[in-house]
Design a protein around this motif. Structure first.
Motif, PDB file in Angstrom:
ATOM      1  N   LEU A   1       5.948 105.562  55.058  1.00  0.00           N
ATOM      2  CA  LEU A   1       6.781 106.046  56.161  1.00  0.00           C
ATOM      3  C   LEU A   1       5.989 107.104  56.905  1.00  0.00           C
ATOM      4  CD1 LEU A   1      10.491 106.770  55.221  1.00  0.00           C
ATOM      5  CD2 LEU A   1       9.489 104.775  56.332  1.00  0.00           C
ATOM      6  N   ARG A   2       5.799 106.885  58.208  1.00  0.00           N
ATOM      7  CA  ARG A   2       5.026 107.862  58.979  1.00  0.00           C
ATOM      8  C   ARG A   2       5.731 108.231  60.278  1.00  0.00           C
ATOM      9  NH1 ARG A   2      -0.971 108.021  57.192  1.00  0.00           N
ATOM     10  NH2 ARG A   2      -0.820 106.851  55.265  1.00  0.00           N
ATOM     11  N   GLN A   3       5.291 109.314  60.872  1.00  0.00           N
ATOM     12  CA  GLN A   3       5.862 109.761  62.133  1.00  0.00           C
ATOM     13  C   GLN A   3       4.741 110.111  63.089  1.00  0.00           C
ATOM     14  OE1 GLN A   3       9.200 112.648  61.439  1.00  0.00           O
ATOM     15  NE2 GLN A   3       8.461 112.557  59.333  1.00  0.00           N
ATOM     16  N   GLY A   4       4.969 109.930  64.382  1.00  0.00           N
ATOM     17  CA  GLY A   4       3.924 110.330  65.302  1.00  0.00           C
ATOM     18  C   GLY A   4       4.093 109.783  66.694  1.00  0.00           C
ATOM     19  N   ASN A   5       3.041 109.960  67.480  1.00  0.00           N
ATOM     20  CA  ASN A   5       3.019 109.502  68.868  1.00  0.00           C
ATOM     21  C   ASN A   5       2.659 108.009  68.885  1.00  0.00           C
ATOM     22  OD1 ASN A   5       2.089 108.791  71.466  1.00  0.00           O
ATOM     23  ND2 ASN A   5       1.760 110.967  71.946  1.00  0.00           N
ATOM     24  N   LEU A   6       3.577 107.181  69.354  1.00  0.00           N
ATOM     25  CA  LEU A   6       3.345 105.733  69.304  1.00  0.00           C
ATOM     26  C   LEU A   6       2.191 105.296  70.214  1.00  0.00           C
ATOM     27  CD1 LEU A   6       6.942 104.217  69.040  1.00  0.00           C
ATOM     28  CD2 LEU A   6       5.367 104.924  67.233  1.00  0.00           C
ATOM     29  N   PHE A   7       1.928 106.060  71.273  1.00  0.00           N
ATOM     30  CA  PHE A   7       0.789 105.723  72.135  1.00  0.00           C
ATOM     31  C   PHE A   7      -0.530 105.888  71.360  1.00  0.00           C
ATOM     32  CE2 PHE A   7       4.182 106.646  75.111  1.00  0.00           C
ATOM     33  CZ  PHE A   7       4.035 105.637  76.062  1.00  0.00           C
ATOM     34  N   SER A   8      -0.596 106.917  70.526  1.00  0.00           N
ATOM     35  CA  SER A   8      -1.792 107.109  69.698  1.00  0.00           C
ATOM     36  C   SER A   8      -1.924 105.974  68.682  1.00  0.00           C
ATOM     37  CB  SER A   8      -1.716 108.447  68.949  1.00  0.00           C
ATOM     38  OG  SER A   8      -1.447 109.493  69.844  1.00  0.00           O
ATOM     39  N   TRP A   9      -0.796 105.578  68.102  1.00  0.00           N
ATOM     40  CA  TRP A   9      -0.829 104.453  67.160  1.00  0.00           C
ATOM     41  C   TRP A   9      -1.314 103.181  67.862  1.00  0.00           C
ATOM     42  CZ3 TRP A   9       0.229 103.738  61.897  1.00  0.00           C
ATOM     43  CH2 TRP A   9       0.567 104.900  61.193  1.00  0.00           C
ATOM     44  N   LEU A  10      -0.808 102.944  69.083  1.00  0.00           N
ATOM     45  CA  LEU A  10      -1.233 101.749  69.812  1.00  0.00           C
ATOM     46  C   LEU A  10      -2.738 101.753  70.039  1.00  0.00           C
ATOM     47  CD1 LEU A  10       1.716 100.889  70.349  1.00  0.00           C
ATOM     48  CD2 LEU A  10       0.993 100.321  72.669  1.00  0.00           C
ATOM     49  N   ASN A  11      -3.262 102.914  70.389  1.00  0.00           N
ATOM     50  CA  ASN A  11      -4.713 103.038  70.574  1.00  0.00           C
ATOM     51  C   ASN A  11      -5.465 102.637  69.317  1.00  0.00           C
ATOM     52  OD1 ASN A  11      -5.338 103.757  73.161  1.00  0.00           O
ATOM     53  ND2 ASN A  11      -4.825 105.923  72.827  1.00  0.00           N
ATOM     54  N   GLN A  12      -4.946 103.121  68.199  1.00  0.00           N
ATOM     55  CA  GLN A  12      -5.611 102.846  66.925  1.00  0.00           C
ATOM     56  C   GLN A  12      -5.574 101.339  66.597  1.00  0.00           C
ATOM     57  OE1 GLN A  12      -6.908 105.550  65.737  1.00  0.00           O
ATOM     58  NE2 GLN A  12      -7.684 104.946  63.715  1.00  0.00           N
ATOM     59  N   PHE A  13      -4.431 100.712  66.866  1.00  0.00           N
ATOM     60  CA  PHE A  13      -4.349  99.260  66.643  1.00  0.00           C
ATOM     61  C   PHE A  13      -5.323  98.523  67.568  1.00  0.00           C
ATOM     62  CE2 PHE A  13      -0.300 100.093  64.468  1.00  0.00           C
ATOM     63  CZ  PHE A  13      -0.394  99.206  63.404  1.00  0.00           C
ATOM     64  N   ARG A  14      -5.434  99.000  68.802  1.00  0.00           N
ATOM     65  CA  ARG A  14      -6.333  98.361  69.757  1.00  0.00           C
ATOM     66  C   ARG A  14      -7.779  98.479  69.277  1.00  0.00           C
ATOM     67  NH1 ARG A  14      -5.056 101.147  74.381  1.00  0.00           N
ATOM     68  NH2 ARG A  14      -3.137  99.966  74.605  1.00  0.00           N
ATOM     69  N   GLN A  15      -8.115  99.665  68.783  1.00  0.00           N
ATOM     70  CA  GLN A  15      -9.487  99.854  68.291  1.00  0.00           C
ATOM     71  C   GLN A  15      -9.780  98.988  67.078  1.00  0.00           C
ATOM     72  OE1 GLN A  15     -10.548 104.000  67.775  1.00  0.00           O
ATOM     73  NE2 GLN A  15      -9.825 104.489  69.836  1.00  0.00           N
ATOM     74  N   ALA A  16      -8.733  98.692  66.297  1.00  0.00           N
ATOM     75  CA  ALA A  16      -8.910  97.829  65.133  1.00  0.00           C
ATOM     76  C   ALA A  16      -8.816  96.347  65.517  1.00  0.00           C
ATOM     77  CB  ALA A  16      -7.861  98.158  64.078  1.00  0.00           C
TER      78      ALA A  16
END
Lengths: 256, 256
Positions: B166-181
């Motif tokens: 379970l995590r919390q955070g800025n979803l835009f940052s998460w999207l960036n991370q998925f894009r980089q992966a």
């Protein structure tokens, strides 16, 4: 239009009594609370026996008065009294329950959702709403399922009761009728003795049975189905919410 | 084992304060209420900071005392006071929230559910429970999503928080991370501009975003996804409950 200002008025008492199953059965009516439900009823040509609103709402939406419904203007206090809602919108209506809802159609077609001893009103309402979205033609509440027209169920159905057939009755009799129509009846189990839901072809005409939140379907009913299904679960999860399970199964079994 | 009989005891006040987000953030802890959750925590080797129970429960289940947790015996009145429950079972525990829950894993794998501005605690808990059952590895609450550790969310997660991240955070940052992966991110829309969920191949590694109950996903977030999905609905239905939709999508996208 009659104006009522006292919560002791007999009409107010009668409307409030519709919060009980007994009164709903006696009068074959139930209460719709809020604009969305009242508008859905009108759009679906469900006959409105009584329209109840506050002065404020009738002034904001004068169109509602042009239908010629029997109409009462009430205070906000009365509105809070007759509805199950903490912050009622100020509009409500008494409507009839379907007259034939205890009968099994002689010619069964389409996809039907059968509810076996479901207890939680929110789950029941959500399943009716989901059945509507999945294109099911009807939902049948078995004998020990909570009442379909309680305020909480009505709130969570969000008007879907006007888009499909809501019926009540003995699920064993319904199963017989499906069998005679040579239509499959899918039960649901929490264990892997059943067949994975992914292995079933989608179809147009069938019944799907969902069981009680804690105990699942009655064993006697499980024995009389065409096939019992389960949803394969990963990891350590023990179960799914029954309304979520119903959604997954309905959208798999009926894909048109 | 210390016995507490007064609701004015400082420990009691501290436990009760865990009903607020502020206190949960300050202490990085939250409260588990009831046997199922306490046993799930123990089975999942989550460290129990404090065990709180009534005399009756400790007598019925003496095994719980053998773990060596810091333990307090309290009255039923105190139990009702510190839990959000009308009829508490008489057992509760204070546990730590995950320490790294604000971080994005540097190497993203598996299926993740991202919650964009979801408001209803029951919906959030049900989605975490469903994600667990569907084999997702984690759930991320975006900034404006209700707190993951409120009593209502914890109750409806039913212990699934111990089976996934379970995590919390800025979803835009998460999207960036998925894009980089180079992993796909699926958004969800209520309209048919998006792609039918049935046309997407199931996969192991991806993110699925569910949006607010009333307004759906933030438009800015929808623009940054790999693909946006919708669930085709029949007839006059307007929408599905967000937790039901999430269940349908999760079990379609991840089929192992």
């Amino acid at each position: 239009m009659e104006k009522i200002t006292s919560v002791h008025n007999q009409h107010v008492k009668d409307w409030k009594k519709l919060q009980t199953r007994k009164e709903r059965q006696k009068t074959n009516t139930y209460l719709l609370d809020g604009w969305h439900l009242v508008n859905e009823a009108i759009a679906s040509q469900v006959s409105i026996l009584t329209l109840i609103g506050t002065q404020e709402q009738f002034e904001l939406h004068p169109d509602i008065l042009t239908h010629g419904f029997e109409t009462y203007e009430v205070t906000k206090e009365i509105m809070t009294d007759i509805t199950d809602s903490v912050t009622p919108q100020g509009i409500a209506a008494v409507v009839e329950k379907p007259k034939d809802d205890l009968e099994i159609p002689t010619k069964l077609t389409g996809a039907w959702l059968l509810l076996d001893q479901i207890q939680d009103p929110g789950n029941i309402g959500t399943m009716v709403r989901t059945a509507d979205a999945a294109g099911f033609v009807g939902v049948v509440a078995g004998r020990k399922t909570a009442d379909l027209y309680s305020p909480k169920v009505v709130r969570s159905m969000q008007g879907s009761q006007f888009h499909l057939q809501l019926r009540q009755g003995n699920l064993f009799s319904w199963l017989n009728q499906f069998r005679q129509a040579a239509l499959p009846v899918y039960g649901t189990e929490l264990n892997q003795d059943a067949k994975s839901f992914r292995e079933v072809e989608s179809a147009d005409d069938f019944a799907l049975i969902m069981g009680n939140e804690g105990h699942g379907m009655q064993p006697e009913l499980l024995q009389q189905t065409t096939q019992n299904l389960y949803i394969p679960m990963a990891g350590k999860a023990e179960s799914l919410n029954v309304a979520v399970s119903a959604g997954i199964l309905m959208f798999q079994l009926k894909q048109k």
